[in-house]
Every structure is written in C-alpha cells, then in structure tokens.
Design a protein around this motif. Structure first.
Motif, PDB file in Angstrom:
ATOM      1  N   VAL A 163      24.692 -40.313  26.022  1.00 35.85           N
ATOM      2  CA  VAL A 163      24.200 -40.887  24.735  1.00 35.85           C
ATOM      3  C   VAL A 163      25.319 -41.378  24.176  1.00 35.85           C
ATOM      4  O   VAL A 163      25.093 -42.716  23.555  1.00 35.85           O
ATOM      5  CB  VAL A 163      23.564 -39.720  24.165  1.00 35.85           C
ATOM      6  N   LEU A 164      26.487 -40.967  23.910  1.00 38.26           N
ATOM      7  CA  LEU A 164      27.179 -41.503  23.113  1.00 38.26           C
ATOM      8  C   LEU A 164      27.866 -42.799  23.810  1.00 38.26           C
ATOM      9  O   LEU A 164      28.304 -43.789  22.994  1.00 38.26           O
ATOM     10  CB  LEU A 164      28.468 -40.422  22.859  1.00 38.26           C
ATOM     11  N   VAL A 165      28.082 -42.925  25.081  1.00 35.25           N
ATOM     12  CA  VAL A 165      28.616 -44.038  25.745  1.00 35.25           C
ATOM     13  C   VAL A 165      27.352 -45.329  25.573  1.00 35.25           C
ATOM     14  O   VAL A 165      27.777 -46.309  25.109  1.00 35.25           O
ATOM     15  CB  VAL A 165      28.659 -43.676  27.127  1.00 35.25           C
ATOM     16  N   ARG A 217      28.106 -48.990  23.560  1.00 38.19           N
ATOM     17  CA  ARG A 217      27.799 -50.247  24.222  1.00 38.19           C
ATOM     18  C   ARG A 217      27.439 -51.655  23.789  1.00 38.19           C
ATOM     19  O   ARG A 217      27.899 -52.637  24.171  1.00 38.19           O
ATOM     20  CB  ARG A 217      26.401 -49.919  25.276  1.00 38.19           C
ATOM     21  N   PRO A 218      27.073 -51.650  22.476  1.00 35.76           N
ATOM     22  CA  PRO A 218      26.607 -53.003  21.793  1.00 35.76           C
ATOM     23  C   PRO A 218      28.073 -53.756  21.754  1.00 35.76           C
ATOM     24  O   PRO A 218      29.071 -53.493  21.254  1.00 35.76           O
ATOM     25  CB  PRO A 218      26.227 -52.458  20.623  1.00 35.76           C
ATOM     26  N   THR A 252      20.116 -50.628  24.769  1.00 40.54           N
ATOM     27  CA  THR A 252      19.479 -50.292  26.022  1.00 40.54           C
ATOM     28  C   THR A 252      19.316 -51.751  26.580  1.00 40.54           C
ATOM     29  O   THR A 252      18.441 -51.981  27.728  1.00 40.54           O
ATOM     30  CB  THR A 252      18.264 -49.577  25.871  1.00 40.54           C
ATOM     31  N   ARG A 253      19.121 -52.874  25.871  1.00 39.25           N
ATOM     32  CA  ARG A 253      18.715 -54.215  26.281  1.00 39.25           C
ATOM     33  C   ARG A 253      20.013 -55.169  25.999  1.00 39.25           C
ATOM     34  O   ARG A 253      20.766 -55.084  25.283  1.00 39.25           O
ATOM     35  CB  ARG A 253      17.697 -54.679  25.300  1.00 39.25           C
ATOM     36  N   THR A 254      19.675 -56.174  26.900  1.00 38.81           N
ATOM     37  CA  THR A 254      20.693 -57.384  26.824  1.00 38.81           C
ATOM     38  C   THR A 254      19.792 -58.418  26.988  1.00 38.81           C
ATOM     39  O   THR A 254      19.010 -58.632  27.618  1.00 38.81           O
ATOM     40  CB  THR A 254      21.511 -57.368  28.244  1.00 38.81           C
ATOM     41  N   LEU A 313      23.625 -55.520  17.393  1.00 33.36           N
ATOM     42  CA  LEU A 313      24.250 -54.108  16.993  1.00 33.36           C
ATOM     43  C   LEU A 313      25.902 -54.556  17.346  1.00 33.36           C
ATOM     44  O   LEU A 313      26.754 -53.475  16.780  1.00 33.36           O
ATOM     45  CB  LEU A 313      23.854 -52.978  17.600  1.00 33.36           C
ATOM     46  N   GLY A 314      26.444 -55.393  17.878  1.00 38.65           N
ATOM     47  CA  GLY A 314      27.821 -55.484  18.260  1.00 38.65           C
ATOM     48  C   GLY A 314      28.517 -55.948  17.088  1.00 38.65           C
ATOM     49  O   GLY A 314      29.831 -55.903  17.129  1.00 38.65           O
TER      50      GLY A 314
END
Length: 150
Positions: free
Chosen positions: A61-63, A67-68, A83-85, A118-119
């Motif tokens: 979950v933390l990974v 991710r963003p 969860t999406r790209t 979110l990045g």
C-alpha cells in the motif's frame, strides 16, 4: 511565462520527500512486523506467515502511495497516479493549476475535464511543488494549446 524558465526535456516531477518517507516507513514496518512474527515462540508456521503477509500488504500500500509522478517529454505528459497512468499530448493541456489549499496540481484538459496530478503535491515540500507546478505550466504554455489562448 518565458520559455527560458521551462526545464529541459525530458523531465520527471515527483514528491521526493513524501516518497522517501513512505518507502522508509513501509520498509521499517515490514522489518518490524516480520521480526515480531518470527520472534514469538508460540506461533505456528501459518500464524508467522500471516505476519509476513500483513507486513507485505502494508508495504504494498505504501509503495502504491509513493508511485505518483509526472514525466514530460517532447510529445506530451505522462501522469502516473496511484493506480492509473494517463498519457496526454501537450495540446490536450489547457491549464496547470495549483491553488492555495489544493492537495496537488490539477490539469484542465481540452475535453472539459480536470485531471489530478498527484506527482506534484505541496504536502511536505511546498516550495518544491510550487516550483514544479510553475515549470510544468511553463512547458504547457510553450508547447500546448495554452500558448494560443494567451
């Protein structure tokens, strides 16, 4: 915004401090939970495996939360959220927004929707997020349809 302030492409924006905190916490939790599970003498193999499984779940979950990112290149922008790209051409991005109080950057798109990015988030490193948002705005303005709108 003058094009000279825009970074050289390709460029990746990500919340580095937030990512470091999340990954460090995830690895630490995994090690602690797994160690506790292995040290408890009264636990059977299945119960120990459940400790390792739980630790792996927390780490996963933390990974995902770490991710963003946003990758900008000559052709456009790739927005990687939890969860999406999504891949966008520069012409699809009308505006890059980071208003006071926003949890992250939002992109106004040519199809009338808004995409959270979110990045770039001002959580731990507010000034860095502002710099990254300005840089992405400069790139979008110089390469996208925002340049024609004035």
């Amino acid at each position: 915004m003058p094009e000279s302030t825009a970074p050289a492409l390709p460029v990746t924006f990500r919340p580095a401090r937030t990512r470091a905190v999340l990954l460090t916490a995830g690895v630490t939790m995994f090690v602690v939970i797994t160690t506790v599970g292995m040290m408890l003498e009264k636990l059977g193999p299945g119960e120990r495996a459940s400790f390792v499984f739980t630790a792996t779940l927390f780490l996963g979950v933390l990974v995902l939360l770490a991710r963003p990112k946003v990758v900008a290149d000559e052709q456009g922008v790739t927005v990687v959220n939890i969860t999406r790209t999504r891949r966008l051409a520069w012409a699809e991005i009308l505006r890059v927004n980071l208003r006071p109080g926003d949890p992250w950057v939002f992109l106004d798109l040519s199809d009338g929707t808004s995409l959270p990015v979110l990045g770039i988030q001002p959580g731990i490193a507010k000034q860095r997020a502002i710099q990254d948002a300005r840089a992405l705005r400069g790139l979008a303005d110089s390469r996208g349809s925002g340049a024609e709108q004035g």
